[in-house]
Design an enzyme around this catalytic site. Sequence first.
Site, PDB file in Angstrom:
ATOM      1  N   ASP A   6       0.897  -1.292   0.039  1.00  0.00           N
ATOM      2  CA  ASP A   6       0.021  -0.072   0.054  1.00  0.00           C
ATOM      3  C   ASP A   6       0.722   1.184  -0.257  1.00  0.00           C
ATOM      4  OD1 ASP A   6       1.065   0.293   2.605  1.00  0.00           O
ATOM      5  OD2 ASP A   6      -0.847  -0.220   3.343  1.00  0.00           O
ATOM      6  N   ASP A  31      -8.205  -7.851  -0.076  1.00  0.00           N
ATOM      7  CA  ASP A  31      -7.222  -7.721   1.072  1.00  0.00           C
ATOM      8  C   ASP A  31      -8.095  -7.339   2.358  1.00  0.00           C
ATOM      9  OD1 ASP A  31      -6.820  -4.761   0.544  1.00  0.00           O
ATOM     10  OD2 ASP A  31      -5.791  -5.217   2.493  1.00  0.00           O
TER      11      ASP A  31
END
Lengths: 376, 376
Positions: free
Chosen positions: A92, A271
Amino acid sequence: MKFEINAKDPKSRARAGELNTDHGTIQTPIFMPVGTAGTVKAVHTRELKEDIKAQIILGNTYHLYLRPGLEILQQAGGLHKFNGWDKPILTDSGGYQVFSLSGTRKIKEEGVTFKSHIDGSKHLFTPENVMDTQRKIGADIIMAFDECTPYPCDFKYARESMEMTHRWLQRCIDRVDSTDPLYGYNQELFPIVQGSTYKDLRMQSAEVIASKNRAGNAIGGLSVGEPAEKMYEMTEIVTNILPEEKPRYLMGVGTPANILESIALGVDMLDCVMPTRNARNGMLFTSEGIINIKNEKWKDDFSPIDPAIGGYVSTFYSKAYLRHLVRSQEILAAQIASIHNLTFYLWLVKEAREKIISGEFASWKNIMVEKVSRRL
Amino acid sequence: MKFEINAKDPKSRARAGELNTDHGTIQTPIFMPVGTAGTVKAVHTRELKEDIKAQIILGNTYHLYLRPGLEILQQAGGLHKFNGWDKPILTDSGGYQVFSLSGTRKIKEEGVTFKSHIDGSKHLFTPENVMDTQRKIGADIIMAFDECTPYPCDFKYARESMEMTHRWLQRCIDRVDSTDPLYGYNQELFPIVQGSTYKDLRMQSAEVIASKNRAGNAIGGLSVGEPAEKMYEMTEIVTNILPEEKPRYLMGVGTPANILESIALGVDMLDCVMPTRNARNGMLFTSEGIINIKNEKWKDDFSPIDPAIGGYVSTFYSKAYLRHLVRSQEILAAQIASIHNLTFYLWLVKEAREKIISGEFASWKNIMVEKVSRRL
């Protein structure tokens, strides 16, 4: 990074695909276990690969940047070498953690200044340096630096934040396209759709993101407290606009039911920390429903945790034994529950893929959503 | 339970043997990992067997009696069935924990009353009911109920305590010999030599214990704070008296050096929480010496933890990665360090066995004691 669609479900927008990376092929739809600080909590690398059968894991840029730090990661030759995971890694941008974990932070056009939650030291994340950081970590898939708005969020803030996220995106693209991969394999940037729960903002953002023509696209800013129906509504609006031929990643989602519903809306990658975080609190997701293993009712249930999904942990250990470990606050409890929950999540998306290929996804999904949501 | 001696070291009292149990053969000298509450902390059953190559593990009667309790263990069909460990299990008598963990306890001729450290409930352990309890847990090797005297301990207390331990032993023997195994396999009682650090008491106790002619004999009350030299002195006195043809178990010992020195004195079996407890504090025992993995010096050491000993964990993960996990307080740190330390302990006794068989034990031992004791 090539994405091929193998099959489309006739009665939903679900599709089965293959995403080819330099660390191997990912079969979609796929769930990606979260490996915050370079480890999926309580799970060995070998277990992740051989028992859970994960195909790609996440790393958190915020955590890895602070500890062990980029110097160590670069010396190691990137995160794959550091933790021994030789399949794809997605990182991320660190934005989410900067907003949620860091006590004091200031968002400006340039970027975000924040204080480390570990030692209070001051740092600046910009679209440019976050691209460099993810290159250094060694991600196969790099996420754009964005602002993830909270829920609820007023329209004006959501619009201005989205516009800044779009400006930041262009800076991310410029940086990624003017720099090279660091470790000899391709590193692709995925932009992120924002726009809170506003239909017109979501449409506008999806158009902008689609126009950038990157290898894949993500949907952010959902699963932050809004009702599930709102999340599905926004996801559907966005997947209608994001190109068919590119993988779509819905960030931070969710429960088993959320995952199945999102796949039905055309999502390919997901996720969530839920399977591991809830595992550490004794909550098990199984093919028959949700178990709170602390409950008295499991104390003499010597049946395996979930034989239907296969895998060492889920077929070897009994519910009664796991309950005993949880009550005794044994580390092994977190290990077993984490591996089980992740094995279940990966089993679930694999089943979904097979049902898409066989054309039975939509009806199977409706049965499974009910099954996996009930409390046992 | 048959014990065969395969080889004797020509220059020490060390011997290599095989102890045959209904759950398989144990090759001695052997180290037995401690599985306090039915789990070797942070280690999966599969890892214990396939990676660590443990041949027998310990269970703590005190812990298992309190949680999950005998009812659950009996319903499960014994501890082997409960935790999935299908090789031999030895249980202690619970005496040591009653003395060390329980706040208030009263020792009388009948037995010991104590309060649970979990919920304060009151319990009574007697030689008789402790035998029954170990049968119910399902131990292959049952330990006699004894009093483990503290160090230092005045002579009068040590003598009286030893005499009571001998009287308790006869009650243990009477109970075991008048009851049957519960799960279809043999359950053998090992008596325990006491006598603190007093030579004449140790000799006296060893004579009594030897005279009982059980399948194996144990040495207790050592490694409780006395100098290592005192421990070796007492061990030697006792192993000189305990019969050659029976396995000798030195309880609660110890460091890698302690283990090698004890083997040289004719000890065949050892157990200790040190490899797992110290692992959880970042202390690693390796074939090259002792590592405090928290130290700065390991931050960029990307070499495997200890490639010389083989095994997944010790060859797969780097020191730098493990240091990162320890500093980040990741559960995986405890898992890796625990598996590594146990793999090392089992490697060490296997090496010792091979050196005994090849007749090189004594000289190898002297080199190894120095090597494994140094701080890296």
